[in-house]
Design an enzyme around this catalytic site. Structure first.
Site, short mmCIF file in Angstrom:
data_model
loop_
_atom_site.label_atom_id
_atom_site.label_comp_id
_atom_site.label_asym_id
_atom_site.label_seq_id
_atom_site.Cartn_x
_atom_site.Cartn_y
_atom_site.Cartn_z
N SER A 168 0.84 -1.20 0.00
CA SER A 168 0.00 0.00 0.00
C SER A 168 0.87 1.25 0.00
O SER A 168 0.38 2.36 -0.21
CB SER A 168 -0.94 0.01 1.22
OG SER A 168 -0.22 -0.23 2.40
N ASP B 3 5.59 -6.92 2.54
CA ASP B 3 4.81 -7.43 1.41
C ASP B 3 5.72 -7.78 0.26
O ASP B 3 6.61 -7.00 -0.12
CB ASP B 3 3.84 -6.35 0.92
CG ASP B 3 2.42 -6.58 1.40
OD1 ASP B 3 2.07 -7.74 1.71
OD2 ASP B 3 1.66 -5.60 1.44
N GLU C 210 -8.96 -10.02 4.07
CA GLU C 210 -9.37 -8.65 3.73
C GLU C 210 -10.70 -8.64 2.96
O GLU C 210 -10.92 -9.43 2.03
CB GLU C 210 -8.29 -7.99 2.86
CG GLU C 210 -8.67 -6.58 2.43
CD GLU C 210 -7.51 -5.76 1.87
OE1 GLU C 210 -6.36 -6.26 1.86
OE2 GLU C 210 -7.76 -4.62 1.45
O1 KIV Z 1 -0.32 -3.36 1.79
C1 KIV Z 1 -1.10 -3.33 2.74
O2 KIV Z 1 -1.30 -2.28 3.39
C2 KIV Z 1 -1.81 -4.54 3.10
C3 KIV Z 1 -2.86 -4.43 4.14
C4 KIV Z 1 -4.08 -3.85 3.52
C5 KIV Z 1 -3.15 -5.72 4.80
O3 KIV Z 1 -1.55 -5.57 2.56
#
Ligand code: KIV
Length: 274
Positions: free
Chosen positions: A48, A86, A184
């Protein structure tokens, strides 16, 4: 206190009396430092990043190099919280060797585990990462990297069949050894059912109150986003307004000559004033 380890996090099921896991995103040293000072369990260097820091409309625009850059910044805060990074889009879709190399880069940048999106289709890549001693968090439901395939950001698992497939995906991830799963954008009943069915913790975002933990995006929580907040966001502060107000006062003080004042200026050495 040291960061919660993967085995410690894996054991955090509420039904066994554990407190809910508190996870929040962080992308740089200050956000990590402030969030960590609040005592969260997990800092997610989320992709994100693309939306809330870099201004893109989706998460498809960040690379492993971008993510590693921000993982290093978060790790520089030396947080007590666990750091999970991530894996960005296309970093684990093009073969298991590439996925292990990419995840390794994020671990070397300072993450203690990685998160990736998808269920049974990711079985081999999860297996390869865990084989390489890299702990993996899963992510199911409204997976933002699937935005083009989904045709937008839509609540998932709204039919009995879709909810069943989601449960099967979660069970595959658990069997492959992920230590927790982010759920989610699903109806709250689906969040409850997945949490009951799994022995590993679920961490919800728009998945209702029954998951084993919750995660929110830092910028949504403190009011720093330009995007329309999804229904599941609770905004706890309006730092955006506070920042604009502070900068306006600075601009005003520069323009009327009241900044900097004497106390904010270095005194003149005698040699210069002779
Ligand atoms: O990238 C992110 O912020 C996420 C969250 C929404 C879990 O993967």
């Amino acid at each position: 206190m040291t960061a919660p380890s993967v085995p410690t996090l894996r054991a955090r099921k509420r039904r066994n009396g554990s407190a809910p896991i508190v996870m929040i995103t962080a992308y740089d040293e200050p956000t990590a430092r402030y969030a960590d000072a609040a005592g969260v369990d997990v800092l997610l260097v989320g992709d994100s990043l693309a939306n809330v820091v870099l201004g893109h409309d989706d998460t498809l625009h960040v690379t492993v190099a971008d993510m590693a850059h921000h993982v290093r910044a978060v790790a520089a805060a030396s947080p007590k919280a666990h750091i999970v990074a991530d894996m960005p889009w296309l970093s684990y879709h093009v073969g298991t060797d590439a996925a292990v190399a990419n995840a390794g880069e994020l671990i070397r940048a300072g993450a203690q585990s990685v998160k990736l999106e998808g269920g049974a289709i990711r079985r081999d890549v999860v297996h390869a990462l865990i084989d390489a001693e890299i702990p993996v968090m899963g992510h199911l439901g409204l997976t933002p990297q699937s935005v083009l395939a989904f045709g937008g950001y839509k609540v998932q698992a709204k039919t009995r069949d879709a909810a069943k497939t989601l449960l099967e995906d979660a069970l595959v991830l658990q069997a492959e050894g992920v230590y927790s799963i982010v759920i989610e954008g699903v109806p709250r009943l689906v969040g409850t059912q997945l949490t009951e069915a799994l022995d590993i913790p679920t961490i919800g975002i728009g998945a209702g109150p029954d998951t084993d933990g919750q995660v929110l995006v830092f910028h949504d929580l403190v009011g720093l986003t330009k995007r329309h907040s999804p229904k599941f966001v609770r905004q706890y502060a309006d730092l955006g307004a506070a920042m604009t107000e502070a900068v306006s006062r600075y601009a005003h003080d520069v323009r009327d000559g009241s900044f900097p004042n004497d106390a904010e200026s270095y005194g003149n050495p005698e040699e210069l004033t002779d």
